[in-house]
Design a protein around this motif. Structure first.
Motif, short mmCIF file in Angstrom:
data_model
loop_
_atom_site.label_atom_id
_atom_site.label_comp_id
_atom_site.label_asym_id
_atom_site.label_seq_id
_atom_site.Cartn_x
_atom_site.Cartn_y
_atom_site.Cartn_z
N ASP A 209 0.82 -1.22 0.00
CA ASP A 209 0.00 0.00 0.00
C ASP A 209 0.84 1.27 0.00
N GLN A 210 1.97 1.27 0.73
CA GLN A 210 2.77 2.49 0.85
C GLN A 210 3.32 2.94 -0.51
N GLY A 211 3.64 2.00 -1.36
CA GLY A 211 4.13 2.37 -2.68
C GLY A 211 3.06 3.07 -3.50
N LEU A 212 1.85 2.56 -3.50
CA LEU A 212 0.76 3.19 -4.25
C LEU A 212 0.41 4.55 -3.68
N ILE A 213 0.40 4.66 -2.37
CA ILE A 213 0.09 5.96 -1.76
C ILE A 213 1.15 6.99 -2.15
N ALA A 214 2.41 6.58 -2.17
CA ALA A 214 3.49 7.50 -2.56
C ALA A 214 3.33 7.93 -4.01
N VAL A 215 2.95 7.01 -4.90
CA VAL A 215 2.73 7.36 -6.30
C VAL A 215 1.62 8.39 -6.41
N GLY A 216 0.55 8.19 -5.66
CA GLY A 216 -0.55 9.16 -5.68
C GLY A 216 -0.12 10.54 -5.23
N GLU A 217 0.75 10.58 -4.22
CA GLU A 217 1.20 11.87 -3.69
C GLU A 217 2.22 12.54 -4.60
N GLY A 218 3.06 11.75 -5.29
CA GLY A 218 4.15 12.34 -6.06
C GLY A 218 3.90 12.48 -7.54
N CYS A 219 2.99 11.68 -8.10
CA CYS A 219 2.78 11.67 -9.55
C CYS A 219 1.38 12.16 -9.87
N LYS A 220 1.20 13.45 -9.84
CA LYS A 220 -0.12 14.04 -10.02
C LYS A 220 -0.62 13.97 -11.46
N LEU A 221 0.27 13.61 -12.41
CA LEU A 221 -0.13 13.55 -13.82
C LEU A 221 -0.49 12.14 -14.25
N LEU A 222 -0.49 11.18 -13.34
CA LEU A 222 -0.73 9.78 -13.70
C LEU A 222 -2.11 9.60 -14.33
N ASN A 223 -2.12 9.00 -15.55
CA ASN A 223 -3.41 8.76 -16.19
C ASN A 223 -3.63 7.30 -16.57
N TYR A 224 -2.59 6.45 -16.49
CA TYR A 224 -2.75 5.02 -16.79
C TYR A 224 -2.13 4.22 -15.65
N LEU A 225 -2.91 3.27 -15.09
CA LEU A 225 -2.42 2.44 -14.00
C LEU A 225 -2.90 1.00 -14.20
N ASN A 226 -1.94 0.07 -14.22
CA ASN A 226 -2.25 -1.36 -14.37
C ASN A 226 -1.87 -2.07 -13.08
N LEU A 227 -2.88 -2.63 -12.40
CA LEU A 227 -2.67 -3.38 -11.17
C LEU A 227 -3.10 -4.83 -11.33
N ARG A 228 -2.88 -5.39 -12.50
CA ARG A 228 -3.26 -6.78 -12.73
C ARG A 228 -2.33 -7.71 -11.95
N PHE A 229 -2.92 -8.55 -11.12
CA PHE A 229 -2.18 -9.54 -10.33
C PHE A 229 -1.20 -8.92 -9.34
N VAL A 230 -1.53 -7.73 -8.83
CA VAL A 230 -0.73 -7.09 -7.79
C VAL A 230 -1.33 -7.51 -6.45
N GLU A 231 -0.83 -8.61 -5.90
CA GLU A 231 -1.49 -9.24 -4.77
C GLU A 231 -1.20 -8.57 -3.42
N GLY A 232 -0.20 -7.72 -3.35
CA GLY A 232 0.14 -7.12 -2.07
C GLY A 232 -0.65 -5.88 -1.72
N THR A 233 -1.53 -5.43 -2.61
CA THR A 233 -2.25 -4.18 -2.42
C THR A 233 -3.62 -4.42 -1.78
N THR A 234 -4.00 -3.56 -0.85
CA THR A 234 -5.32 -3.62 -0.23
C THR A 234 -6.09 -2.34 -0.56
N ASP A 235 -7.27 -2.22 0.00
CA ASP A 235 -8.08 -1.02 -0.22
C ASP A 235 -7.33 0.24 0.18
N GLU A 236 -6.54 0.16 1.23
CA GLU A 236 -5.82 1.34 1.72
C GLU A 236 -4.91 1.93 0.65
N GLY A 237 -4.20 1.09 -0.08
CA GLY A 237 -3.28 1.60 -1.09
C GLY A 237 -3.99 2.25 -2.26
N LEU A 238 -5.01 1.59 -2.82
CA LEU A 238 -5.69 2.15 -3.98
C LEU A 238 -6.47 3.40 -3.60
#
Length: 640
Positions: A209-238
């Motif tokens: 989750d911490q990695g996704l949260i950091a991406v959200g905070e640092g990459c404000k221009l993100l428009n494409y995200l692929n989380l297929r088979f990313v098993e370590g992520t929970t609701d908190e991260g997304l």
């Protein structure tokens, strides 16, 4: 350069840099690595400028020194904006997409470095010249972690990702495929340094989750995200990600993320108003999550769903709120009924693509609703929907004149009469795929041929009732046919194939696998009538012999791919004739050809300089052939 160096004297760095950026750029915007490599070898100045202007790189992430390789790439190519790192890639695969010459140099250098293992470390650590961005892999298994004895992990880690983040701060697109050692720590480095990131693919990475949260905070221009088979992520991260950069997000893919629930989709619906593409595969998502997305993401144009827990209420919401929907794919639904597609038909008038896979409760009424209301429908795929009958296809033929592509897979109840309506009403049809449709015979294809004269691609697999009559009609009416597949159509003989050869000279791909009535005469006609052929599959044709291969070698010089497995009559002599004329050959499959020996394999390898893949039994490969072409050899797995 010989003589006066007019280019280097006249052009300043800025103009030459602009020229290099335009080298080899295709219509799709992709740049040819081979052209860039050639420019880099002109002189030192061009080499320096080409390094500074290189925009894309595709890296093989496996190897004991993967982190070091990525560090060197980041240092030498600081202008990279598009980086793809794939742990599944081997040296050979990387070579095909990122400069084969460089891979060859890397392979040769590997043996030299082994011999120089006693030299000081400062000299041994130097890697071969990185022109094509293709790197060696480790001899260890891909899934082997770092051992307790200090053995170096044989794949990319957070250390290498940190090097990439610091060296390529202008990074816009990053793809990390099956990078098993990457964690949130590496992703935090990317988020802190690469503020221009717009596309992030984390397929099969175990990111927390911490990695996704950091991406959200640092990459404000993100428009494409692929989380297929990313098993370590929970609701908190997304949820943390979309709260910070949800407004810029345009495309989101989620598959088999076992800890994501409706709470994540509620956040997507609340914070991603500009979302246009959503691909969702989950057993935990219920109706409420999809309803939240429908209400909040009203700009959705592409929706691909595989949610066992959702039902009609979810698609009712899609039909009510997502009025711009163009592409809809429904997969493996046990609770959707005709009511769902009725709601879609009422609201989604712009629908162009409809894909239905294993939706058992949908009947003919479903397609009638869609066909009558969605006049822009251009592509329809029905797979395993066994409750659909002939009437379903008749509705498409009557109400969808703009249909371009039709795919029917395992539809045992659809009969020939349905294609009468398709032939009458869908004159623009260009592609037709029929797989395991047991009741379809020659009459159906005659209807198609007579009405759909623009047909360019026809694929029939296990069409046991399809024979020469259908092919003769196709040949007479569909002169623009470019791709033809007739796998295991056991009634097709030389007569039908000769008709195709005589009338369809623009044919480029032909698959006759399992059509056992075809002989050398039929293939001779193809070789003489279809000179532009680039792909040919004649596997499981037991009476095909050397004469056919000799004719193909003489008549099809553009051939790149050939499959002739299970052809017992083919010998080394036929192969020698084939490769003498087909110098463009890149792929060859020839397992279970009992009269082909190691000499025949060596002939193929030595004669085809562009060969990238050869599938053959391992015992037929001599030691010399193995040394010469080990990277392109693929062996049949006989131990299973």
């Amino acid at each position: 350069m010989r003589g006066a160096d007019l280019i280097n004297l006249a052009l300043p760095d800025e103009l030459l840099d602009d020229v290099l950026r335009r080298v080899g750029v295709g219509s799709d915007g992709a740049t040819s690595k081979r052209d860039l490599d050639a420019c880099a070898l002109v002189c030192r100045r061009w080499h320096r400028l080409e390094r500074a202007s290189r925009r894309r790189a595709k890296l093989a992430a496996s190897g004991a020194r993967a982190d070091e390789v990525v560090r060197l790439v980041a240092e030498r190519f600081p202008a990279l904006v598009d980086v793809s790192v794939d742990e599944r890639l081997t040296v050979g695969n990387a070579a095909s997409g990122a400069g084969g010459a460089s891979c060859a140099r890397a392979s040769r250098s590997r043996s030299r470095r082994s011999a120089q293992s006693s030299t000081p470390f400062r000299r041994r650590r130097r890697l071969p010249h990185i022109t094509g961005l293709a790197f060696q892999t480790s001899p260890f298994p891909l899934d082997q972690p770092a051992g307790d004895d200090g053995t170096e992990r044989n794949c990319l880690t957070d250390v290498g990702l940190a090097h990439l983040a610091r060296g390529c701060r202008r990074l816009e697109k990053l793809s990390l495929i099956w990078c098993s050692a990457i964690t949130s720590t590496g992703l935090v480095s990317i988020a802190e340094n690469c503020k221009n990131l717009t596309s992030l693919d984390l397929q099969a990475c175990y990111i927390g989750d911490q990695g996704l949260i950091a991406v959200g905070e640092g990459c404000k221009l993100l428009n494409y995200l692929n989380l297929r088979f990313v098993e370590g992520t929970t609701d908190e991260g997304l949820i943390g990600l979309v709260k910070n950069c949800g407004k810029s997000l345009v495309s989101l893919a989620i598959a088999t993320c076992v800890w994501l629930t409706d709470a994540s989709l509620h956040a997507v619906g609340s914070h991603c108003p500009n979302l246009e593409t959503l691909s969702l595969e989950s057993d935990r998502i219920q109706n409420q999550g999809i309803i939240s997305v429908a209400k909040g993401c009203r700009l959705l144009k592409t929706l691909k769903l595989q949610c066992m827990g959702a039902g009609d209420e979810a698609l009712d919401a899609i039909g009510s709120f997502c009025l711009l929907l163009e592409i809809l794919s429904l997969n493996n639904f046990e609770r959707f009924t005709d009511r769902s597609l009725s709601s879609i038909a009422k609201g989604c008038k712009n629908l162009t693509d409809l894909i239905l896979n294993d939706c058992q409760l949908l009947t003919d009424r479903s397609l009638e609703f869609v066909a009558r209301s969605c006049k822009k429908l251009a592509r329809v795929k029905i797979n395993g929907c066994q409750s659909m009958d002939t009437a379903a296809l008749e509705h498409i033929g009557r109400w969808c004149p703009g249909l371009l592509e039709l795919s029917l897979i395992y539809c045992p109840r659809i009969q020939n009469s349905a294609f009468l309506e398709i032939g009458r009403g869908c004159s623009l049809l260009m592609s037709l795929y029929l797989v395991d449709c047991s009741r379809i015979s020659d009459d159906a294809l005659c209807h198609i041929a007579q009405g759909c004269k623009n047909l360019t691609e026809l694929s029939i697999r296990r069409g046991y009732e399809i024979g020469d009559k259908a092919l003769i009609s196709i040949a007479e009416n569909c002169k623009s046919l470019r791709e033809l597949t007739l796998q295991f159509c056991e009634k097709v003989s030389d007569v039908g194939v000769m008709a195709i050869a005589e009338s369809c000279s623009s044919l480029r791909k032909l698959n006759l696998c399992g059509c056992q009535l075809i002989t050398d005469s039929g293939l001779t006609a193809i070789a003489r009538g279809c000179p532009d052929l680039v792909s040919l599959d004649i596997s499981v044709l037991r009476v095909i012999g050397d004469m056919a291969l000799a004719e193909i070698g003489e008549g099809c010089p553009k051939l790149k791919d050939i499959a002739l497995s299970h052809c017992p009559a083919v010998t080394n002599v036929g192969l020698s004739h084939l490769v003498r004329g087909c110098q463009q050959l890149e792929s060859c499959q020839m397992v279970y050809c009992k009269q082909v020996s190691s000499a025949g394999v060596a002939t193929v390898v030595s004669s085809c300089s562009k060969l990238k893949k050869l599938l053959v039994e391992e015992w037929k490969v001599s030691e010399r052939t193995q040394r010469r072409a080990g990277s392109i050899l693929t062996f049949l797995c006989t131990g299973l």
